[in-house]
Design an enzyme around this catalytic site. Structure first.
Site, PDB file in Angstrom:
ATOM      1  N   ASP A 134      -4.078   1.513 -14.294  1.00  0.00           N
ATOM      2  CA  ASP A 134      -3.282   0.304 -14.152  1.00  0.00           C
ATOM      3  C   ASP A 134      -2.037   0.527 -15.010  1.00  0.00           C
ATOM      4  OD1 ASP A 134      -2.217  -2.134 -13.581  1.00  0.00           O
ATOM      5  OD2 ASP A 134      -4.036  -3.274 -13.984  1.00  0.00           O
TER       6      ASP A 134
HETATM    7  C1  BGC Z   1      -1.442  -5.117 -12.465  1.00  0.00           C
HETATM    8  C2  BGC Z   1      -1.764  -4.319 -11.227  1.00  0.00           C
HETATM    9  C3  BGC Z   1      -0.499  -3.944 -10.515  1.00  0.00           C
HETATM   10  C4  BGC Z   1       0.388  -3.163 -11.474  1.00  0.00           C
HETATM   11  C5  BGC Z   1       1.693  -2.719 -10.875  1.00  0.00           C
HETATM   12  C6  BGC Z   1      -0.411  -4.418 -13.341  1.00  0.00           C
HETATM   13  O1  BGC Z   1       0.028  -5.253 -14.344  1.00  0.00           O
HETATM   14  O2  BGC Z   1      -2.612  -5.349 -13.202  1.00  0.00           O
HETATM   15  O3  BGC Z   1      -2.602  -5.056 -10.389  1.00  0.00           O
HETATM   16  O4  BGC Z   1      -0.780  -3.217  -9.369  1.00  0.00           O
HETATM   17  O5  BGC Z   1       0.680  -3.982 -12.593  1.00  0.00           O
HETATM   18  O6  BGC Z   1       2.500  -3.798 -10.628  1.00  0.00           O
END
Ligand code: BGC
Length: 752
Positions: A263
Site C-alpha cells: 500500500d
Molecule cells: C490506499 C490504497 C490506495 C493507495 C493509492 C492508499 O492510501 O490505502 O487503497 O490504492 O493509497 O492511492
C-alpha cells in the site's frame, strides 16, 4: 509496372506479411514462463531492482533497452482515478480523464448477484485499459467488522462467503482486459484509526474463517495477478512485508504467482521487504527532488538500499529473481499480453452498467402501510409510500443535502473525477417531468470542506449553520407536500465514509435525526432514503413507513434511485452487513476491543462478526444481514433435499420453488445458511453457504436449486491448521434473509 512485376510485387508483399505473421505467432507461442526466463537472463542487477519500486506516484519503471514497458496503476475500486502530478496526490489537470463512476462496492455486494460483479469488472477493466493502466488498485474485500470503519463503503460486507462470491467475477472480468486487479488490503485492515501501525491480534481460526476467504477466492478462483499489502501489522510485522501472510499463506499455501504491491507508504524496512514477500514498493515518500539532491525514488527500501545489499553479497539473488519474475509475469500478462484490445472510457455503455448495478443494489429496508389513525388525521392514504404513485401526487418535496451533494468526490483514494453525476434530485426531476411539482429544500447541511485532489485548495471559511432554521423551513414545506423524499445518511467528508479516519459515532451527523423525526411527524407520507456505505443508528425507524438504503451509486445514481422510487425498477438488493440497533450490538464494540490501545487491537470477537455475533447473543438487529424487501412478495414452497445424508466427497442439493405472489415483476435472493448441530467446537448458529438471485414475473413460479459439498460444512481446525468437516447432523436453513428462515432441513455428514 507491367503485370509480371505487379504479380511479383504482390507475391513478395505476401511473403513479407507471412514472415512477420509467423514471427509474431512464434513469439506468441513462447510460453509465459519461458519468456520470463529469457528476459531475466538479460537483465542487469540495476534493471532488476528498478522494476521493484515506484518511479512516480503511480508508476514503476520498465526496461526501455529491452522494450519492456512501465507499469501504471490507478485507483480503484469504483472508477479510474484522474491523473495526478508525477510526485503528488494532486490532480494533474488533464481534460480527458473524466471517468464513469461505478457504484461503491457495498452496493455491488448488495446486489447479491455475481453477474453484476462480472459486468462491473469488465466495464472498469475496459476503462482502465483505455487509460493505459495495467493495474487497477481494487477491489477491496476487508471484512466489515465495525460500522465505524471509514472505508467500509469500498468493501463487500461482513460475510466471507458473500464477499468471495462477488470478488471472483470482478477480478476475472477486469483481467480479461489485460489489466491486473490488485485485491486489497491484505489483510486485517478493518479500521482506519491507527491503520499505519496497529498490530492486529486475531486467532488463527477467525483469520481463516472470516478475514481471509475472500482474498483466497480472489487468488485461487479469480486468478488475481496482484495483491496489495495492508498498512497495519499482524504478529508485529507490517502486512506489506509479513512472513505469515505473504510467504506462508499467500505464496506457499495458496500458490499465488502474482505480485505483492505495498500500500502507498506501507513498506518500512529493506531487509523485511526483501525476505517477507513484498515485490513492489509504492508511495514510500518523495518530495520530487525539491529538498533532496538525490532522486527520492532511489532511496526507497527496495531501491538503492536493496542494491547495496546485493552488491555486497548480503542478500541472495534467488529472492531478487523471484520478485523480478513476478513483476515480469505481471507485465507479460498485461502490457505485453498477446491479445489486448484498446478498451473504452467514459462511454454510455459503462454508465448503463453502473446504473443497472446501482438499481439492483438498492435495498428497500421498510415499506409498510401508514398507521390508519395517523393517515386519517393527516387526511392521506394509508397505502405504503413507495413506489410513489404519480397519478395521485401533485407536489413532491425533496429534502436533504444528500439529494444534491456529489458523492463521487471525496472519501480518500477512491475519489473520482466523474464525467457526470446525476444527483438524486436531478434523477427525480428527470423521471417526474411535468407530472408533478418537485420542490427542494436543504433541511440540513454539512460544513464545507477543502476540495480534495486540488493543489493549493483553500480551506473554506467556517460558517455557522443554523440547523433549527433549516429544519423549520423543511418541516413547514413538508406539511404542504403530497410526498416527502428525504435524502440523508453519510457523505465522503472526513470522519464519515472516508479513508484515513473512522466515524466518530454511529449516529447520523448534522442533526439529521431531529430533522427526520420532525418530517415524519409533519407528513407521514415521507420516504427516508439513506445514502451511505455504512449502517447508521435509526432511532426514528419505527415511525417511518418507508426506508431505502441507496448507497453511493456513482455516475447514474440519481436515475437509479428515481427508477426505484417511482416503481420502474422493483428493488431487489439485500444487505451485505447487519444494521445494528445500537453500536454496542456489534461484537467489536460490545467487547470493547475497538480501536485498540494505539499499539494492538485484539479481535476478541474471533469468528463472531456481524450476524454470527447477533445470533450467538440473540440480539435482534434493526435490519438483518441478507434483508431486503420488494414491491412484490415471494412464497417459498416444496423445500426438499435430494438426500438425507452425504459422505465426504458427495454433494447435497436443496430444491424449492419460489413464486412471485404480487403484482410487480421482481427478484428474490434465496439464501442458504448452514448450522452444525453436533460439533466438537463452538460454531456459529448459521453461516451463509449458498445463494441464488431469481427473477420472476408477477405470478411466476420457478424451481431453485442450491448445491453444497463438505467445504460448506467445514471449520478451520487450529490443531491441524486446516479445514475439517466433522461427521454428524447439520441443518440447512433456507430463507429470505439471515433472520427470515422459511425452512430447516436436517441431513447427516458421514465419514467415508
Ligand atoms: C490506499 C490504497 C490506495 C493507495 C493509492 C492508499 O492510501 O490505502 O487503497 O490504492 O493509497 O492511492
Amino acid at each position: 509496372m507491367n503485370s509480371h512485376t505487379f504479380k511479383f510485387y504482390k507475391l513478395s508483399n505476401l511473403l513479407i506479411f507471412m514472415f512477420f505473421t509467423f514471427a509474431l505467432l512464434a513469439q506468441k507461442s513462447v510460453p509465459l514462463e519461458q519468456r520470463i526466463d529469457e528476459t531475466l537472463k538479460q537483465l542487469t542487477l540495476d534493471e532488476k531492482v528498478a522494476l521493484l519500486h515506484a518511479q512516480s506516484k503511480f508508476s514503476s519503471a520498465g526496461v526501455p533497452r529491452l522494450g519492456i514497458p512501465e507499469n501504471w496503476m490507478s485507483d480503484g475500486p469504483h472508477g479510474i482515478r484522474n491523473e495526478v502530478l508525477w510526485d503528488e496526490w494532486y490532480a494533474a489537470g488533464w481534460t480527458n480523464d473524466s471517468c464513469i463512476a461505478f457504484p461503491a462496492l457495498t452496493c455491488l455486494a448488495a446486489t447479491w448477484n455475481p453477474e453484476m460483479a462480472a459486468l462491473y469488472g469488465n466495464a472498469i477493466g475496459q476503462e482502465a485499459r483505455y487509460r493505459n493502466k495495467n493495474v487497477l488498485l481494487g477491489p477491496g474485500v476487508n471484512i466489515y467488522r465495525t460500522p465505524l470503519n471509514g472505508r467500509n463503503f469500498e468493501y463487500m460486507g461482513e460475510d466471507p462467503y458473500l464477499a468471495a462470491q462477488m470478488v471472483v467475477p470482478y477480478v476475472w472480468n477486469v483481467q480479461k482486459n489485460g489489466v491486473a486487479a490488485c485485491v486489497k488490503h491484505y489483510a486485517l485492515n478493518n479500521q482506519e484509526v491507527d491503520r499505519g501501525h496497529i498490530n492486529v491480534i486475531v486467532d488463527e481460526r477467525a483469520l481463516h474463517e472470516i478475514y481471509l476467504p475472500a482474498f483466497k477466492a480472489a487468488v485461487q478462483q479469480g486468478g488475481a495477478w496482484a495483491i496489495m499489502g495492508a498498512y497495519n501489522q499482524y504478529k508485529n510485522q507490517h502486512a506489506c512485508h509479513n512472513q505469515y501472510l505473504l510467504n506462508d499463506i499467500l505464496k506457499r499455501d495458496w500458490a499465488f504467482d502474482g505480485v505483492v504491491i505495498s500500500d502507498w507508504g506501507g513498506a518500512h524496512n529493506t531487509e523485511q521487504a526483501i525476505i517477507n514477500g513484498l515485490d513492489m514498493e509504492f508511495g514510500s515518500w518523495t518530495d520530487g527532488m525539491r529538498a533532496n539532491k538525490s532522486n527520492a525514488y532511489d532511496l526507497y527500501y527496495l531501491a538503492n538500499p536493496y542494491l547495496e545489499l546485493l552488491r555486497n553479497g548480503k542478500t541472495d539473488v534467488k529472492t531478487l529473481d523471484d520478485k523480478v519474475r513476478r513483476v515480469l509475469r505481471l507485465i507479460f500478462r498485461t502490457n505485453m499480453a498477446d491479445e489486448r484490445h484498446f478498451g473504452s472510457f467514459g462511454t454510455s455503455e459503462h454508465a448503463a452498467v453502473g446504473r443497472k448495478i446501482a438499481e439492483e443494489g438498492i435495498v428497500l429496508l421498510k415499506n409498510t402501510n401508514i398507521n390508519a389513525k395517523i393517515a386519517k388525521t393527516n387526511k392521506t392514504s394509508a397505502l405504503p409510500v413507495l413506489p410513489v404513485d404519480l397519478s395521485s401526487t401533485k407536489t413532491i418535496l425533496v429534502v436533504g443535502e444528500n439529494a444534491v451533494k456529489r458523492m463521487t468526490i471525496g472519501g480518500g483514494s477512491s475519489s473520482l473525477k466523474a464525467k457526470y453525476e446525476i444527483s438524486p434530485l436531478q434523477g427525480i426531476k428527470n423521471r417526474v417531468g411535468n407530472a408533478a411539482e418537485v420542490i427542494y429544500v436543504k433541511g440540513y447541511e454539512s460544513p464545507a470542506t477543502k476540495e480534495p485532489d486540488v493543489k493549493n485548495a483553500k480551506n473554506p471559511d467556517k460558517k455557522n449553520i443554523d440547523y433549527a432554521a433549516l429544519r423549520a423551513e423543511a418541516v413547514a414545506a413538508a406539511r404542504n407536500a403530497d410526498v416527502v423524499l428525504f435524502f440523508g445518511g453519510l457523505n465522503k467528508n472526513e470522519h464519515q465514509d472516508c479513508e484515513g479516519g473512522d466515524r466518530e459515532t454511529y449516529d447520523l451527523p448534522y442533526q439529521q435525526n431531529e430533522l427526520i423525526t420532525e418530517l415524519l411527524k409533519a407528513n407521514p407520507r415521507t420516504a427516508v432514503v439513506m445514502i451511505s456505505g455504512n449502517a447508521v443508528a435509526m432511532p426514528w425507524a419505527k415511525t417511518a413507513s418507508a426506508i431505502l438504503e441507496a448507497w453511493y451509486g456513482g455516475t447514474e445514481t440519481g436515475n437509479a434511485i428515481a427508477a426505484v422510487l417511482f416503481g420502474d425498477v422493483n428493488p431487489s438488493g439485500k444487505l451485505p452487513f447487519s444494521f445494528y440497533e445500537k453500536l454496542t450490538d456489534a461484537a467489536a464494540h460490545s467487547l470493547g476491543d475497538y480501536p485498540g490501545d494505539g499499539t494492538n487491537v485484539e479481535y476478541k470477537d474471533g469468528i463472531f462478526v456481524g450476524y454470527r455475533w447477533l445470533e450467538k447473543q440473540k440480539i435482534a438487529p434493526a435490519f438483518a444481514f441478507g434483508h431486503g424487501l420488494s414491491y412484490t412478495t415471494f412464497r417459498y414452497d416444496k423445500i426438499t433435499a435430494d438426500k438425507t445424508s452425504i459422505s465426504e466427497n458427495d454433494k447435497i442439493t436443496f430444491n424449492l420453488t419460489v413464486t412471485n405472489t404480487g403484482k410487480f415483476d421482481g427478484a428474490e435472493v434465496v439464501q442458504l445458511y448452514i448450522s452444525d448441530k453436533q460439533s466438537s467446537i463452538e460454531r456459529p448458529a448459521k453461516e451463509l453457504k449458498a445463494f441464488k438471485k431469481v427473477f420472476l414475473k408477477a405470478g411466476e413460479t420457478q424451481n431453485v436449486s442450491l448445491t453444497i459439498d463438505k467445504t460448506a460444512l467445514s471449520f478451520y481446525d487450529v490443531t491441524r491448521h486446516d479445514w475439517t468437516a466433522e461427521q454428524g447432523t447439520f441443518e440447512a436453513l433456507i430463507g429470505s434473509s439471515s433472520a427470515d428462515i422459511r425452512a430447516k432441513i436436517s441431513f447427516e455428514l458421514k465419514n467415508n
